[in-house]
Design a protein around this motif. Sequence first.
Motif: not given
Length: 333
Positions: A180-204
Amino acid sequence: MSTAAKQFHEEEAIGKTYDFQIARRLLRYLRPYLRMLIPALILTLVLNLLGVLQPKFTQYAIDWHIVPRKTDGLMLLVGLFFGVQFLRFLFSYLQAVLLNTVGQYVMFDIRRELYDKLQHQEVAYYDRNPVGRIMTRLTNDVDSLNELFTSGVTDVLGDVVMIVAIIGVMLWMDVRLTLVTLLTVPMLFAATTWFRKGARRGYDMVRTRIARINAFLQEHFAGAQTVQIFNAEAKSLQKFDAINDDYRKANIDTIFYYAVFFPLVDFIGAVGIALVVWYGGYRVMNDALTLGALVAFIQYSGFLFQPIRDISDKYNVLQAAVVASHRIFKTLD
């Protein structure tokens, strides 16, 4: 502006983010200091494993002493908890000293090698590369590697150990509540993927624009007399305003991803804790779970999201270090 002039002023964009050849080359600088690095890594693992014990102390205090109203052994439990926290304090101090010592030695070696290489470059090299960019190699880029060696790699390693240990303890305590606790992990993974790609472009964008500012300032300060002779101060200021404004916009665009991601992670973590309270409370009322175990689960849920958030944040440290490595080794080669 001509193509040659643009190449002179512009910093190269980020290419491949991960490069194992670069990683192997960086390890060469760490090899002379393995005697300090290995104990630091061991301390990192021990620190995170000791941190996993904290909710268990809470569980035992509630189930063994608070709920049954028994004081026998409570002081021993408190003493053990204090001892664990004191060990974490001591190990954290030793880890910080060792890692920063290694980092400073590595930075010294890289700066020395860079300076020696630059002294032997032909004159044409300085015609092709502005001094501001060269200064960035010796300062900002080397400092990016320092942050990688002193916190980036070890923190990520510690966070991974923490995540695995927490999930292992939660599964050992209650498999269904863990799922039950891990049900939110897919949402967190999606948010992390979005942040990683956006932050990479921003840092560039931020990186290329700060390099452009450094090159512009060096050129115009070195040629300040020429600018004044041709009465070009206003034109020079106008050019700097444009470059400075690009840098400001790049930082604001990058801040957007941070402003969304970290509150979003906190919200997802709150959803996970709410699920634990809902399902765990139901199990406590049906005597399938103790109150202390539920409190420990709530603490573990909070602990679980923190290292995931930290790993996402350290991605930028890793990226900055990889980019800086490319630029430094390009200069050395």
